[in-house]
Design a protein around this motif. Structure first.
Motif, mmCIF file in Angstrom:
data_model
loop_
_atom_site.group_PDB
_atom_site.id
_atom_site.type_symbol
_atom_site.label_atom_id
_atom_site.label_comp_id
_atom_site.label_asym_id
_atom_site.label_seq_id
_atom_site.Cartn_x
_atom_site.Cartn_y
_atom_site.Cartn_z
ATOM 1 N N ASP A 10 0.846 -1.201 0.000
ATOM 2 C CA ASP A 10 0.000 0.000 0.000
ATOM 3 C C ASP A 10 0.881 1.251 0.000
ATOM 4 O OD1 ASP A 10 0.837 0.450 2.641
ATOM 5 O OD2 ASP A 10 -1.045 -0.238 3.525
ATOM 6 N N ASP A 11 0.258 2.431 -0.036
ATOM 7 C CA ASP A 11 1.002 3.690 -0.094
ATOM 8 C C ASP A 11 1.833 3.957 1.160
ATOM 9 O OD1 ASP A 11 0.076 4.256 -2.638
ATOM 10 O OD2 ASP A 11 -1.588 5.506 -1.938
ATOM 11 N N ALA A 12 1.448 3.347 2.275
ATOM 12 C CA ALA A 12 2.188 3.519 3.529
ATOM 13 C C ALA A 12 3.384 2.576 3.636
ATOM 14 C CB ALA A 12 1.254 3.314 4.715
ATOM 15 N N GLY A 13 3.552 1.684 2.650
ATOM 16 C CA GLY A 13 4.670 0.753 2.651
ATOM 17 C C GLY A 13 4.371 -0.596 3.279
ATOM 18 N N ASN A 14 3.149 -0.812 3.747
ATOM 19 C CA ASN A 14 2.773 -2.110 4.313
ATOM 20 C C ASN A 14 2.718 -3.157 3.207
ATOM 21 O OD1 ASN A 14 2.250 -1.091 7.021
ATOM 22 N ND2 ASN A 14 0.459 -0.111 6.111
ATOM 23 N N ASP A 46 -4.760 -13.376 5.257
ATOM 24 C CA ASP A 46 -5.571 -13.431 6.480
ATOM 25 C C ASP A 46 -7.061 -13.617 6.186
ATOM 26 O OD1 ASP A 46 -6.479 -10.929 5.648
ATOM 27 O OD2 ASP A 46 -5.533 -9.826 7.286
ATOM 28 N N GLY A 47 -7.429 -13.775 4.906
ATOM 29 C CA GLY A 47 -8.805 -14.068 4.527
ATOM 30 C C GLY A 47 -9.624 -12.871 4.076
ATOM 31 N N ARG A 48 -9.101 -11.637 4.239
ATOM 32 C CA ARG A 48 -9.866 -10.464 3.816
ATOM 33 C C ARG A 48 -10.021 -10.450 2.296
ATOM 34 N NH1 ARG A 48 -6.949 -5.524 6.608
ATOM 35 N NH2 ARG A 48 -5.162 -6.915 6.447
ATOM 36 N N SER A 49 -11.174 -10.004 1.833
ATOM 37 C CA SER A 49 -11.510 -9.991 0.409
ATOM 38 C C SER A 49 -10.883 -8.805 -0.301
ATOM 39 C CB SER A 49 -13.027 -9.918 0.226
ATOM 40 O OG SER A 49 -13.633 -11.032 0.804
ATOM 41 N N GLN A 62 -12.715 -4.543 3.216
ATOM 42 C CA GLN A 62 -13.054 -4.149 4.578
ATOM 43 C C GLN A 62 -12.539 -2.761 4.958
ATOM 44 O OE1 GLN A 62 -11.984 -7.061 3.539
ATOM 45 N NE2 GLN A 62 -13.300 -8.647 4.384
ATOM 46 N N THR A 63 -11.449 -2.297 4.338
ATOM 47 C CA THR A 63 -10.838 -1.026 4.743
ATOM 48 C C THR A 63 -10.830 0.027 3.639
ATOM 49 O OG1 THR A 63 -8.613 -1.706 4.063
ATOM 50 C CG2 THR A 63 -9.291 -2.236 6.328
ATOM 51 N N GLY A 64 -10.974 -0.388 2.390
ATOM 52 C CA GLY A 64 -10.884 0.549 1.271
ATOM 53 C C GLY A 64 -9.459 0.843 0.846
ATOM 54 N N THR A 65 -8.478 0.265 1.516
ATOM 55 C CA THR A 65 -7.069 0.494 1.197
ATOM 56 C C THR A 65 -6.736 -0.089 -0.168
ATOM 57 O OG1 THR A 65 -6.516 0.346 3.543
ATOM 58 C CG2 THR A 65 -4.700 0.081 1.991
ATOM 59 N N LYS A 66 -6.030 0.699 -0.980
ATOM 60 C CA LYS A 66 -5.594 0.213 -2.291
ATOM 61 C C LYS A 66 -4.170 -0.323 -2.172
ATOM 62 C CE LYS A 66 -8.543 3.233 -4.978
ATOM 63 N NZ LYS A 66 -8.618 4.318 -5.930
ATOM 64 N N ILE A 67 -3.953 -1.479 -2.780
ATOM 65 C CA ILE A 67 -2.634 -2.099 -2.771
ATOM 66 C C ILE A 67 -2.219 -2.411 -4.199
ATOM 67 C CG2 ILE A 67 -2.892 -3.011 -0.432
ATOM 68 C CD1 ILE A 67 -3.513 -5.749 -1.624
ATOM 69 N N THR A 68 -0.913 -2.407 -4.447
ATOM 70 C CA THR A 68 -0.361 -2.632 -5.780
ATOM 71 C C THR A 68 0.597 -3.811 -5.758
ATOM 72 O OG1 THR A 68 -0.518 -0.263 -6.215
ATOM 73 C CG2 THR A 68 0.880 -1.557 -7.693
#
Length: 70
Positions: A10-14, A46-49, A62-68
């Motif tokens: 994600d944008d935060a580096g996670n 962890d099972g999140r969609s 669940q969070t709306g976070t965008k990941i690349t």
């Protein structure tokens, strides 16, 4: 069944582990057995969609976070 796994960030580096599941669709007829691969289902380890936004961009439902994909 699991057909692929890859890392995404994600944008935060996670960093997240994405797991791709694909079920088999039974296409058997009286002429014999058969099957096709179903549509892919993207989830975090962890099972999140996930929703697929483009080839390499996903959104955690669940969070709306965008990941690349990395």
């Amino acid at each position: 069944m699991v057909t692929d796994q890859f890392k995404a960030k994600d944008d935060a580096g996670n960093v997240y582990q994405v797991v791709v599941h694909r079920n088999s669709i039974n296409t058997s007829t009286l002429n014999g057995p058969g099957s096709l691969a179903g549509l892919p289902d993207f989830r975090l380890s962890d099972g999140r969609s996930l929703n697929r936004l483009s080839q390499d961009v996903f959104q955690i439902v669940q969070t709306g976070t965008k990941i690349t994909r990395v």
